[in-house]
Scaffold this active site. Sequence first.
Site, PDB file in Angstrom:
ATOM      1  N   ALA A  36      49.428  10.669  44.134  1.00 14.93           N
ATOM      2  CA  ALA A  36      48.043  10.230  43.928  1.00 14.93           C
ATOM      3  C   ALA A  36      47.024  11.322  44.198  1.00 14.93           C
ATOM      4  CB  ALA A  36      47.763   9.009  44.799  1.00 14.93           C
ATOM      5  N   ASN A  39      47.354  14.253  41.795  1.00 16.51           N
ATOM      6  CA  ASN A  39      46.827  13.861  40.488  1.00 16.51           C
ATOM      7  C   ASN A  39      45.304  14.008  40.451  1.00 16.51           C
ATOM      8  OD1 ASN A  39      49.464  13.105  39.920  1.00 16.51           O
ATOM      9  ND2 ASN A  39      49.083  10.928  40.194  1.00 16.51           N
ATOM     10  N   ASN A 169      44.516   2.186  47.649  1.00 17.69           N
ATOM     11  CA  ASN A 169      45.871   2.343  47.098  1.00 17.69           C
ATOM     12  C   ASN A 169      46.962   1.663  47.945  1.00 17.69           C
ATOM     13  OD1 ASN A 169      46.093   3.537  44.608  1.00 17.69           O
ATOM     14  ND2 ASN A 169      46.328   5.616  45.355  1.00 17.69           N
ATOM     15  N   THR A 231      37.627  -0.480  40.653  1.00 18.56           N
ATOM     16  CA  THR A 231      38.131  -0.442  39.273  1.00 18.56           C
ATOM     17  C   THR A 231      38.545  -1.846  38.855  1.00 18.56           C
ATOM     18  OG1 THR A 231      40.357   0.153  40.044  1.00 18.56           O
ATOM     19  CG2 THR A 231      38.882   1.952  39.422  1.00 18.56           C
ATOM     20  N   GLU A 234      42.003  -5.639  33.042  1.00 18.58           N
ATOM     21  CA  GLU A 234      42.619  -6.848  32.497  1.00 18.58           C
ATOM     22  C   GLU A 234      43.795  -6.404  31.649  1.00 18.58           C
ATOM     23  OE1 GLU A 234      39.812  -9.285  30.450  1.00 18.58           O
ATOM     24  OE2 GLU A 234      38.501  -9.507  32.198  1.00 18.58           O
ATOM     25  N   GLY A 268      48.555   7.051  37.303  1.00 19.53           N
ATOM     26  CA  GLY A 268      47.596   8.133  37.480  1.00 19.53           C
ATOM     27  C   GLY A 268      46.212   7.836  36.937  1.00 19.53           C
ATOM     28  N   ASP A 271      43.782   7.620  39.731  1.00 16.83           N
ATOM     29  CA  ASP A 271      43.546   8.949  40.305  1.00 16.83           C
ATOM     30  C   ASP A 271      42.577   9.740  39.435  1.00 16.83           C
ATOM     31  OD1 ASP A 271      45.527   8.186  42.155  1.00 16.83           O
ATOM     32  OD2 ASP A 271      47.097   8.965  40.840  1.00 16.83           O
TER      33      ASP A 271
END
Length: 328
Positions: A36, A39, A169, A231, A234, A268, A271
């Site tokens: 993470a 990235n 995360n 974030t 759907e 990713g 990230d």
Amino acid sequence: MAPEVVAFGEAMVRLSPPNFQRLEAAHTLDVRVGGAELNTAVALARLGHAAAWVSRLTDNPLGRLVANRAREAGVSTEHVVWTAEDRVGLYFLEFGAAPRASSVLYDRKGAAVAGIRPGMVEWAGVFRGARWFHVTGITPALSESAAAVTREALQAARAANVPTSIDLNYRVKLWTPAEAQRCMTDLMQWCDVLVTTEEDVERVFGIRGQDFEEVARQLTRRFPLRVVAITLRENPLVWKNSWTAIAYQDGAVYRTRTYEVEIVDRLGAGDAFAAGLIHGLLEGDVQKGIDFGVAAGALKHSIPGDVAWVTRAEVEALLQGGGLRISR
């Protein structure tokens, strides 16, 4: 050149069966590297920032493979701690298609970064000249000593007046919600910007609200956060999602476009979002951060591997409404 942005965490070797094969039926595996924080560092380098990644790696071919991939992406590994002990973690990614979800199998127990201890990294030197520090909730979940070093790094960043971001995360395969809550609640006192999802906030902090804005407000009441970014995804199909985010600062809510993404590889994407957000925040512009973050994350969905091999020009073109005609 001193790094502008510093990230700290684990990177693993990723092995994936090609062509949607089941892992148990595979005869070949695609080899990539992902983690993470690495990235995010790579995406920031691609957006034009001098980035460094801090970790602990085993000095063997797999450890060197990880470091090589970081350097070829433009990320400094100058502050990586090398050891002859332990191992490099692996993870196996099996791609699914509806109705079978993609799945991950970890083989990371005893990885070198889990053995990192306070005092191994000279953080004052790492942060000299830096403008940002980024870590995720994955790193402190790896071991008690990794959690202690995460705390050490955040304290050192605060002492050096370097802003900090944490991507929550939460990983159910690494620790329980109660364990995560104890550790992450402590770390929040040194966090300026929190990146998360509504689901992770509820699982780790027990916070829920009528909408995303209320969740963000509750987070800023409980913790001394400057910005909260959430974030929103759907996923009606494994390979087609809608993707966007909101940001919250001082009572103001920032929104941006929602992208319909066709997924080549979604690992990713969060990230890449964090990188775009940090890119905007380095310029003091929350709206730019949320715009860049969501656009960079949307593009990442179209790219194989964990790393967002995008350019700043591509992100800007998407923000300006770039279409899907072949570029030639």
